[in-house]
Design an enzyme around this catalytic site. Sequence first.
Site, short mmCIF file in Angstrom:
data_model
loop_
_atom_site.label_atom_id
_atom_site.label_comp_id
_atom_site.label_asym_id
_atom_site.label_seq_id
_atom_site.Cartn_x
_atom_site.Cartn_y
_atom_site.Cartn_z
N HIS A 178 12.86 3.61 -18.32
CA HIS A 178 13.14 3.46 -19.75
C HIS A 178 14.64 3.19 -19.96
O HIS A 178 15.02 2.38 -20.81
CB HIS A 178 12.77 4.74 -20.50
CG HIS A 178 11.31 4.95 -20.70
ND1 HIS A 178 10.49 4.00 -21.27
CD2 HIS A 178 10.51 6.02 -20.43
CE1 HIS A 178 9.26 4.48 -21.34
NE2 HIS A 178 9.24 5.69 -20.84
N HIS A 186 10.65 7.35 -13.42
CA HIS A 186 9.98 6.85 -14.62
C HIS A 186 10.94 6.78 -15.81
O HIS A 186 11.07 5.75 -16.47
CB HIS A 186 8.79 7.76 -14.96
CG HIS A 186 8.10 7.39 -16.24
ND1 HIS A 186 6.96 6.61 -16.28
CD2 HIS A 186 8.39 7.68 -17.54
CE1 HIS A 186 6.59 6.43 -17.53
NE2 HIS A 186 7.43 7.07 -18.33
N GLU A 187 11.61 7.89 -16.08
CA GLU A 187 12.52 7.92 -17.23
C GLU A 187 13.69 6.96 -17.04
O GLU A 187 14.18 6.36 -18.01
CB GLU A 187 13.02 9.34 -17.48
CG GLU A 187 11.93 10.33 -17.87
CD GLU A 187 11.11 9.86 -19.06
OE1 GLU A 187 11.65 9.16 -19.95
OE2 GLU A 187 9.91 10.19 -19.12
N HIS A 204 15.49 -0.31 -19.28
CA HIS A 204 14.99 -1.15 -20.38
C HIS A 204 16.01 -1.16 -21.53
O HIS A 204 16.25 -2.20 -22.15
CB HIS A 204 13.65 -0.57 -20.86
CG HIS A 204 12.78 -1.54 -21.58
ND1 HIS A 204 11.49 -1.24 -21.98
CD2 HIS A 204 12.99 -2.82 -22.00
CE1 HIS A 204 10.96 -2.28 -22.59
NE2 HIS A 204 11.85 -3.25 -22.63
#
Length: 682
Positions: free
Chosen positions: A472, A468-469, A475
């Site tokens: 980021h 999940h991290e 991104h």
Amino acid sequence: MNPLLAESSLPGNFPRFDRIRDEHFLPAFQQGMEQEYAEIVEIATNPAPPSFENTIVVLEESGRLLTRATRAFFNLRSTDSNEVRQAIEREIRPLLSAHNDAIRLNNQLFERINTLYNDRAELGLNPEQLRLLEEYHRDYVRAGAALSEEEKDRLKLINGELARLGTKFSQNVLKEVQNSALIVDSQSELEGLSPGLIEAAATEAAARGLDGKYVLTLKNYTSQPALSSLANRDTRARLMQASLARGTRGGQFDNRETVVALVKLRAERAQLLGYKTHAAYVLEARTAKTVDAVQDLLYDLAPVAVANARREGSALQKMIDEAESESFELASWDWPFYADKVRAERFAFDASTIKPYFELNNVLTKGLFYSASELYGISFKARPDLPSYHPDARVWEVFDKDGTHLAFFIGDFYARNTKRGGAWMNSYVTQSNLLGTTPVIANHLNITKPPEGEPTLLSLDEVETLFHEFGHALHGMFSDVTYPRFAGTATPRDFVEYPSQVNEMWAVWPSVLENYATHYQTGEAIPKELLERVIDAAQFNEGYRTTEYLTAAVLDMCYHTLSPAEVPAADEINDFEASCLSKAGFDYDPVPSRYRSAYFSHAMGGYAAGYYSYIWSEVLDADSVLWLKENGGLTRANGDRFRETLLSKGGSKEAMQLFRDFVGRDPNIQPLLERRGLVKGD
């Protein structure tokens, strides 16, 4: 010399962690604020008529010293705090608030921006430039630029006090976590914990001068990881009670008065700016737009989630009745322990069975990096020559598909007392074609560090958090925008979680899982049948997880839809929580809220009226995952499409349009309901 006063000489402006000292921060803040304000005055008093170039572009170029100091300080304060940094934060937060007000409430500057905004149709701007102008105008209006001078004076006082209170709240949470650890007298009370965790508890006790005892430290959420393993029910109950009581027991870390003051001032500020509530103010700038839209989603999901949790609880109660010599009623401290047992019975595996296949370095290099390489063609090279702010933090250089430098990635995965709880991504440097900068991105988790020489074995939840991290991080790394305002994750709060949630799908994608899930001792691949059970178990306990999350999201909205007069007193907070959750249908005690008010850092910090964002984003995520599966899954074509249409755009385009550009249609909630087992009538 102060390394914060000039751009770093290291590749990619990588921070000089080897030279930054605490005494450098205040001078850098002071000079940074003075420099930026001088730049603002020059823009505001420019005798030339306002143009996009002499007003908006130079605003984007201003404040680079302050930005550098701010990113370095607040990132380090979160990852490696100390008393000096906490004192600096208490001093600098109100000063930064006043500085920002001096800029946003500058009449001459707003007049130039407003003139450009009114003439925007005749300026010949490209789409990114037009969006930048519109966003600046909205920011300044929402910051109070159109208020009277008297109203501006009150707004400045509110903003300064909110900055002070926010710092006090977050520092109290950190200190309370450190001081609220559970002290255990004997090893027998820790039955069920692994030898490594027991040794870690003994080491923590010795460090506190409690030789012969054991200390279980707390994470900053209600249900604690050890609850899934502790066989002693009394120890479980004491651990849960210690967690729930944080910030409400009186003394210097009691946060109830701070919660009341924060919520009341936010409500007053919203009304001063022309909004009914703080939530209405916040949501106007999010993809949700309205309070009704958020509450419709949360209140629609609540009864279905609770019904699902009750069914799960019945299965746990049945196991208790059958397995225990003395039956007892299922409580919140029992749920994780018996859920693991039911999981093992139903799917024939438990956490200890799969952990040996999830060794941290394998997950990183053969899981995270492998999936990113397969999707996007990027590669990673360890850079131990670059300085680190802590021995546990590691650095990689990231290369694009053509072999050119793309970014630097910092991985900081272990928990420590000086680090805030949870998991997060931050940026030390963001990408901008205007400034010629490339990203320096960091991921932070709070994995328990094993004793020296032992491997770091992860739970499936920790693996998914890692993915999940890293979503980021991707991104941030793939950002390809002109203006720093739009770089990377600079998207609405209820959109920013969406791309990172999509990245979680690769954690259990068969070809990725098979690549990294090998036994840390034998190198044997995870057995196919175990792998299938892991995937089949994905929806297990989903009623609990969804209810635990939704209660916190609803509590956040309850606080931020109050008027100033409706905010409860400090000694009424517990009753307010209970009433709020009961009205939403959360009347099932075995599932606690993920956070309570006094340690709800999201709601009292940057996610105020925004904690719903995770479930809102998951609607987009689940729909996108379905699209990816239907179009071949882990392929370069899919990765390149996701990067080109969404990840590279940052905030340079309207958020929901980015989703439509990728998927080709509006979002559908059905994939989320099916994923979470929340289809009504099931």
